[in-house]
Write a protein that holds these residues in place. Structure first.
Motif, PDB file in Angstrom:
ATOM      1  N   SER A   1       0.830  -1.206   0.000  1.00  0.00           N
ATOM      2  CA  SER A   1       0.000   0.000   0.000  1.00  0.00           C
ATOM      3  C   SER A   1       0.861   1.252   0.000  1.00  0.00           C
ATOM      4  O   SER A   1       2.001   1.240   0.487  1.00  0.00           O
ATOM      5  CB  SER A   1      -0.894   0.028   1.239  1.00  0.00           C
ATOM      6  OG  SER A   1      -1.764  -1.083   1.277  1.00  0.00           O
TER       7      SER A   1
ATOM      8  N   GLU B   1      -5.372   6.853  -1.471  1.00  0.00           N
ATOM      9  CA  GLU B   1      -4.971   5.670  -0.733  1.00  0.00           C
ATOM     10  C   GLU B   1      -4.981   4.498  -1.710  1.00  0.00           C
ATOM     11  O   GLU B   1      -6.019   4.211  -2.325  1.00  0.00           O
ATOM     12  CB  GLU B   1      -5.951   5.413   0.408  1.00  0.00           C
ATOM     13  CG  GLU B   1      -5.559   4.261   1.321  1.00  0.00           C
ATOM     14  CD  GLU B   1      -4.444   4.632   2.291  1.00  0.00           C
ATOM     15  OE1 GLU B   1      -4.409   5.798   2.719  1.00  0.00           O
ATOM     16  OE2 GLU B   1      -3.625   3.751   2.586  1.00  0.00           O
TER      17      GLU B   1
ATOM     18  N   ASN C   1      -4.223   0.471  -2.214  1.00  0.00           N
ATOM     19  CA  ASN C   1      -4.032  -0.827  -1.576  1.00  0.00           C
ATOM     20  C   ASN C   1      -3.962  -1.922  -2.633  1.00  0.00           C
ATOM     21  O   ASN C   1      -4.360  -1.720  -3.784  1.00  0.00           O
ATOM     22  CB  ASN C   1      -5.180  -1.107  -0.608  1.00  0.00           C
ATOM     23  CG  ASN C   1      -5.246  -0.101   0.517  1.00  0.00           C
ATOM     24  OD1 ASN C   1      -4.230   0.206   1.146  1.00  0.00           O
ATOM     25  ND2 ASN C   1      -6.435   0.413   0.784  1.00  0.00           N
TER      26      ASN C   1
END
Length: 123
Positions: free
Chosen positions: A17, A82, A84
């Motif tokens: 991540s 973000e 991931n």
């Protein structure tokens, strides 16, 4: 006028991540739609994700849905991505941009861009 500076890129293994940030200076940040695009070597810049002025509406490219999350903090003049479950095919330079109008999926709708931050995902 708005100046944008991306940060948070780096080298990560597949499945890992990263959180990208894009900080703005200047006026009008809270009035712009914001987006992340990416560009791999030899390829065109492509849409990744966008967020509305209020932050209530979010848009994602099919290949990042469920893995990436966009958000914004208007008082801090910052937009985040973000990321991931990263894959080697996510390797690219990531750019944030501001848009006042037009299609969110088209680079022609964006007025200001940052210098980019490199994301490299190893297999």
């Amino acid at each position: 006028q708005v100046q944008l500076v991306e940060s948070g890129g780096g080298l990560v293994q597949a499945g890992g991540s990263l959180r990208l940030s894009c900080a703005a200076t200047g006026n009008g940040f809270s009035m712009y739609r914001l987006a992340w695009f990416r560009q791999a070597p030899g390829k065109e810049r492509e849409f990744v994700s966008a967020i509305s002025v209020s932050g209530n509406l979010k848009y994602y490219a099919e290949h990042v849905k469920g893995r990436f999350t966009i958000s914004r903090d208007n008082p801090k003049k910052t937009v985040y991505l973000e990321m991931n479950s990263l894959k080697p095919e996510d390797t690219a330079a990531y750019y944030c941009g501001t848009s006042g109008s037009g299609s969110l999926y088209s680079i022609r709708s964006y007025d200001y861009w940052g210098q980019g931050t490199q994301v490299t995902v190893s297999s």
